[in-house]
Enzyme design. Sequence first.
Site, mmCIF file in Angstrom:
data_model
loop_
_atom_site.group_PDB
_atom_site.id
_atom_site.type_symbol
_atom_site.label_atom_id
_atom_site.label_comp_id
_atom_site.label_asym_id
_atom_site.label_seq_id
_atom_site.Cartn_x
_atom_site.Cartn_y
_atom_site.Cartn_z
ATOM 1 N N LYS A 243 0.813 -1.065 -0.280
ATOM 2 C CA LYS A 243 -0.369 0.292 0.101
ATOM 3 C C LYS A 243 0.779 1.331 -0.083
ATOM 4 O O LYS A 243 1.285 1.381 0.552
ATOM 5 C CB LYS A 243 -1.002 0.289 1.467
ATOM 6 C CG LYS A 243 -2.018 0.887 1.024
ATOM 7 C CD LYS A 243 -2.951 0.875 2.590
ATOM 8 C CE LYS A 243 -3.957 2.124 2.525
ATOM 9 N NZ LYS A 243 -4.677 1.830 3.937
ATOM 10 N N HIS B 127 -0.537 4.324 -0.346
ATOM 11 C CA HIS B 127 -0.895 6.170 0.781
ATOM 12 C C HIS B 127 -1.187 5.655 2.248
ATOM 13 O O HIS B 127 -1.152 4.112 2.667
ATOM 14 C CB HIS B 127 -2.111 6.331 0.176
ATOM 15 C CG HIS B 127 -2.632 5.555 -0.090
ATOM 16 N ND1 HIS B 127 -3.213 4.100 -1.193
ATOM 17 C CD2 HIS B 127 -4.744 5.453 0.478
ATOM 18 C CE1 HIS B 127 -4.468 2.629 -0.813
ATOM 19 N NE2 HIS B 127 -5.195 3.486 -0.133
#
Length: 241
Positions: free
Chosen positions: A116, A118
Amino acid sequence: MATDSLPSWKSSLIELALQSNILTFGSYKLKSNRISPYFVNCGLFCRAKLIRAISEAYARELNSYAQEHKEWSFDVLFGPAYKGIPLCATTAEKLASLDEQRWGEVAYSFNRKEVKDHGEGGLMVGESLKGKKVVIIDDVMTAGTAIREAISIIDSQGGKLVGIIVAVDRQEKMPSQSEKDGKGDDGSPRGSTIGEVRREYGVPVMAVLTLGDLIVGMKKMGREEEVKRMEAYYEQYKPTD
């Protein structure tokens, strides 16, 4: 290979798996190109009573091993994505229900398939593995590839592998290259995948159910035809360990 009796919770789990079409019988082509007379689809432990049953079974097996080996303990259950994700969370809760004083602080963790970029970011979700004793929880172990990937993740995150637990140990020898190539078993003696992983990493590898357990459970139900086919399959592919 098979024992004469089973704990009542194992018998109940086998009956439930049979009733829910998690355990089925027929003719199934495996990744190894072997034709198996039985198949256990652990992905179908997906309804409330079924996930409760399998997570309680994992918890019982882990607790039983810990009672027999007093020096053994762990901090985190790591569930490899994707099937390991619900297993690590629900089993952690069942361990606390079983013995909160001993297991109440056990955490869970799992990886993302894609990192991921963000929010909190990163590869991992849940408890940090750094400096922790970790048990991998997963559904099955075939060639051991997925387990080795999970071990690599644990190492990269600074954790220490202390055990592995799976739902089913098929108790069969590792596939030969000849089988992988679709040319059939070369007949050479080989150990099991679980045995090989146990030797390679020096940690306990536990299973909720084994082929031997399934045979005993089916005998108790009078399913002699299925028992004969499973026993014949075992004789054909039994490991040296």
